[in-house]
Design a protein around this motif. Structure first.
Motif, short mmCIF file in Angstrom:
data_model
loop_
_atom_site.label_atom_id
_atom_site.label_comp_id
_atom_site.label_asym_id
_atom_site.label_seq_id
_atom_site.Cartn_x
_atom_site.Cartn_y
_atom_site.Cartn_z
N ASN A 175 0.87 -1.17 0.00
CA ASN A 175 0.00 0.00 0.00
C ASN A 175 0.91 1.22 0.00
N LEU A 176 1.24 1.73 -1.18
CA LEU A 176 2.20 2.83 -1.25
C LEU A 176 1.58 4.16 -0.87
N TYR A 177 0.38 4.45 -1.40
CA TYR A 177 -0.33 5.69 -1.10
C TYR A 177 -1.73 5.37 -0.59
N PRO A 178 -2.35 6.28 0.15
CA PRO A 178 -3.73 6.04 0.59
C PRO A 178 -4.68 6.03 -0.60
N PRO A 179 -5.65 5.12 -0.65
CA PRO A 179 -6.65 5.14 -1.72
C PRO A 179 -7.43 6.45 -1.71
N GLU A 180 -7.85 6.88 -2.89
CA GLU A 180 -8.54 8.17 -3.02
C GLU A 180 -9.74 8.27 -2.10
N ASN A 181 -10.51 7.20 -1.98
CA ASN A 181 -11.70 7.22 -1.13
C ASN A 181 -11.50 6.49 0.19
N GLY A 182 -10.25 6.30 0.57
CA GLY A 182 -9.96 5.62 1.82
C GLY A 182 -10.05 4.10 1.68
N PHE A 183 -9.59 3.40 2.71
CA PHE A 183 -9.67 1.94 2.72
C PHE A 183 -11.10 1.49 3.02
#
Length: 331
Positions: free
Chosen positions: A215-223
């Motif tokens: 998980n390199l960056y946070p997902p745009e809409n969160g996990f």
């Protein structure tokens, strides 16, 4: 190699520098029209290629797209991968590579993806693999005269290599939850799944597919809600060439350890990064769960535990539950 791939290789080696169409045509031994077409195709693939009158074309320094060319420029000279594939979308890199292994693909074949529709974790669980924010890869290993138990060693080697690659790119400390999960600040940022195939006659490993997701960056809409309390990201936002640097860093560190295949070369590092030694844990089995205390990790990265009845046991595989401290480990 097609003109587009040749041009991307050149751009990756000269990020941030401008070259005229004439200069690029000369470098690639193609026409200026072919250069123009290749630039447009790269832009269609998402690459930011700036064009300035009287200066030419330039691959933007902050470009962050996973590519064969981008990874190879960061690989150590001793790292050779005969077939390095990048896919924009795949069901599972492990599943795809197992098919290639069964068809005779050589050791060092690697498949990476920007997104998985059916990424898999341990015990058949789904590994959340959204687009644009992670690095998901599988590496084919064909060790000679290796017993089935060595597949566990590959997992633990990969865990150490993952921590080293994460620390290089983030400057932050990473730790290992036995046996195959990587944490930063109390959050899981990476998971490993090794799948093996045995030779029927000898009982030795035919091949192993080492899969790892970051998980390199946070997902745009969160996990997703079911992961929001445990999952985290290595970096807070996209960085220049982050995906290629992380992928290459992991491959460099893992292959350096795999080539020696000596437990003493990595067991101490694994133990030092352990997040469970000295912690109260739950040992999960098919029969249920048992409370225990994690005492140590040995040279084969087995977990030494003491159960409530006083019995001690070395666990070479399995699953545990433990509360991961937010501050992780110190070096």
């Amino acid at each position: 190699m097609k003109t587009k791939e040749k041009l991307l290789t050149f751009f990756e080696q000269h990020r941030g520098f401008y070259f005229s169409g004439e200069e690029l045509a000369g470098q690639l031994s193609v026409s200026r029209t072919a250069v123009w077409k290749a630039v447009n195709r790269l832009r269609e693939d998402g690459y930011q290629i700036d064009a300035v009158q009287n200066r030419g074309y330039c691959l933007a320094p902050d470009t962050d797209i996973l590519s064969v060319q981008g990874i190879r420029k960061h690989l150590d000279s001793a790292c050779f991968f005969p077939d390095l594939q990048i896919l924009s979308l795949v069901d599972s890199t492990n599943s795809r590579l197992r098919e290639a292994a069964a068809a005779g693909a050589p050791e060092g074949t690697a498949i990476l993806a920007a997104c998985q529709s059916a990424g898999r974790g341990r015990s058949g669980r789904r590994f959340y693999s959204p687009d644009h924010t992670g690095v998901y890869m599988s590496l084919l290993l064909r060790p000679e005269h290796a017993s089935p138990g060595e597949a566990v060693r590959f997992t633990t080697m990969a865990a150490v290599a993952a921590c080293e690659a994460i620390e290089e790119i983030s400057g932050q400390t990473a730790g290992i939850k036995w046996v195959n999960d990587i944490y930063m600040d109390g959050r899981k940022v990476s998971g490993i799944l090794t799948e093996a195939s045995l030779e029927v006659e000898s009982g030795l490993l035919d091949y192993a597919v080492l899969g790892i997701g970051f998980n390199l960056y946070p997902p745009e809409n969160g996990f997703p809600e079911e992961l929001s309390s445990v999952a985290g990201a290595i970096l807070p936002a996209s960085g220049s060439d982050g995906k290629n640097r992380l992928a290459a860093g992991f491959l460099n560190h893992f292959m350096a350890r795999y080539r020696s295949r000596k437990s003493s070369d990595y067991a101490a590092d694994y133990r030092r990064r352990s997040l469970v030694i000295g912690q109260d844990i739950l040992v999960l089995t098919a029969e249920g769960s048992q409370k225990a205390r994690a005492l140590d990790v040995d040279e084969d990265c087995r977990l030494l535990v003491r159960f409530e009845n006083g019995k001690t046991e070395y666990l070479s595989s399995g699953e545990i539950r433990v509360r991961i401290p937010e501050k992780g480990v110190s070096h």
